[in-house]
Design a protein around this motif. Sequence first.
Motif, PDB file in Angstrom:
ATOM      1  N   VAL A  13       0.850  -1.196   0.000  1.00 14.27           N
ATOM      2  CA  VAL A  13       0.000   0.000   0.000  1.00 14.27           C
ATOM      3  C   VAL A  13       0.884   1.245   0.000  1.00 14.27           C
ATOM      4  O   VAL A  13       0.683   2.168  -0.793  1.00 14.27           O
ATOM      5  CB  VAL A  13      -0.954   0.002   1.217  1.00 14.27           C
ATOM      6  N   ILE A  16       3.063   1.560  -3.382  1.00 10.96           N
ATOM      7  CA  ILE A  16       2.291   2.054  -4.531  1.00 10.96           C
ATOM      8  C   ILE A  16       1.884   3.514  -4.322  1.00 10.96           C
ATOM      9  O   ILE A  16       1.946   4.318  -5.261  1.00 10.96           O
ATOM     10  CB  ILE A  16       1.066   1.158  -4.789  1.00 10.96           C
ATOM     11  N   ALA A  17       1.487   3.869  -3.110  1.00 13.16           N
ATOM     12  CA  ALA A  17       1.078   5.256  -2.845  1.00 13.16           C
ATOM     13  C   ALA A  17       2.225   6.224  -3.105  1.00 13.16           C
ATOM     14  O   ALA A  17       2.034   7.256  -3.751  1.00 13.16           O
ATOM     15  CB  ALA A  17       0.568   5.396  -1.411  1.00 13.16           C
ATOM     16  N   SER A  20       3.039   6.217  -7.009  1.00 10.08           N
ATOM     17  CA  SER A  20       2.036   6.843  -7.875  1.00 10.08           C
ATOM     18  C   SER A  20       1.834   8.324  -7.566  1.00 10.08           C
ATOM     19  O   SER A  20       1.504   9.103  -8.448  1.00 10.08           O
ATOM     20  CB  SER A  20       0.698   6.102  -7.765  1.00 10.08           C
ATOM     21  N   SER A 120      -3.790   9.426  -0.794  1.00  8.82           N
ATOM     22  CA  SER A 120      -3.210   8.356  -1.597  1.00  8.82           C
ATOM     23  C   SER A 120      -3.156   7.037  -0.818  1.00  8.82           C
ATOM     24  O   SER A 120      -3.457   5.969  -1.363  1.00  8.82           O
ATOM     25  CB  SER A 120      -1.806   8.749  -2.053  1.00  8.82           C
ATOM     26  N   GLN A 123      -6.640   5.547  -0.613  1.00  7.04           N
ATOM     27  CA  GLN A 123      -7.018   4.998  -1.918  1.00  7.04           C
ATOM     28  C   GLN A 123      -6.336   3.645  -2.152  1.00  7.04           C
ATOM     29  O   GLN A 123      -6.991   2.675  -2.555  1.00  7.04           O
ATOM     30  CB  GLN A 123      -6.632   5.984  -3.019  1.00  7.04           C
ATOM     31  N   GLN A 124      -5.046   3.560  -1.888  1.00  7.71           N
ATOM     32  CA  GLN A 124      -4.324   2.303  -2.106  1.00  7.71           C
ATOM     33  C   GLN A 124      -4.741   1.224  -1.112  1.00  7.71           C
ATOM     34  O   GLN A 124      -4.823   0.051  -1.457  1.00  7.71           O
ATOM     35  CB  GLN A 124      -2.815   2.540  -2.054  1.00  7.71           C
ATOM     36  N   ARG A 127      -8.000  -0.225  -2.322  1.00 12.99           N
ATOM     37  CA  ARG A 127      -7.782  -1.137  -3.449  1.00 12.99           C
ATOM     38  C   ARG A 127      -7.197  -2.469  -2.989  1.00 12.99           C
ATOM     39  O   ARG A 127      -7.659  -3.526  -3.386  1.00 12.99           O
ATOM     40  CB  ARG A 127      -6.853  -0.506  -4.472  1.00 12.99           C
TER      41      ARG A 127
END
Length: 158
Positions: A13, A16-17, A20, A120, A123-124, A127
Amino acid sequence: MDLHWYLRTLEEVVIIALSSTFSIQTSRLEGLTGVWVGNQKVAALGIRVAHWITYHGLAVNVTTDLTPFKWIIPCGIRDRRVGSIMGLLIDARSQSCLAHGTAVLHNLDDAGIIHITHRSLIQQFSRAFQIEFHHKTISAPILCERKGKCLTKETQQN
């Protein structure tokens, strides 16, 4: 029911945060929990599990003053140091190696960077764990009702 999977997913998590959102390339280090940029730990994880219910802690250094870490050995790791998103962004800017799309982030204050990071990560997390997150702003009167009392100007002065 796999705690190692759970920890690795929490790390993912953050990985990726940061990638991205800030184009910060992070990684895991074999045998060490957390998220790293080179030898700098930017995120620490800790979990507690009771009856397969997890209570997790995830600490990402966003704009943290890292000065106190000079006098301690964080997480018992002597040959590594602690880093922060802001510190990495400042280093990238000073080295003129900003990734495309991150230049606008340098104009934000600490609260802005924290807000972007928080958004962020949520959001991750949503997901990765396949959940829906809904943000709702709660007004002060509703908070007062839920807590049973409300601070007015008079009670604040007393």
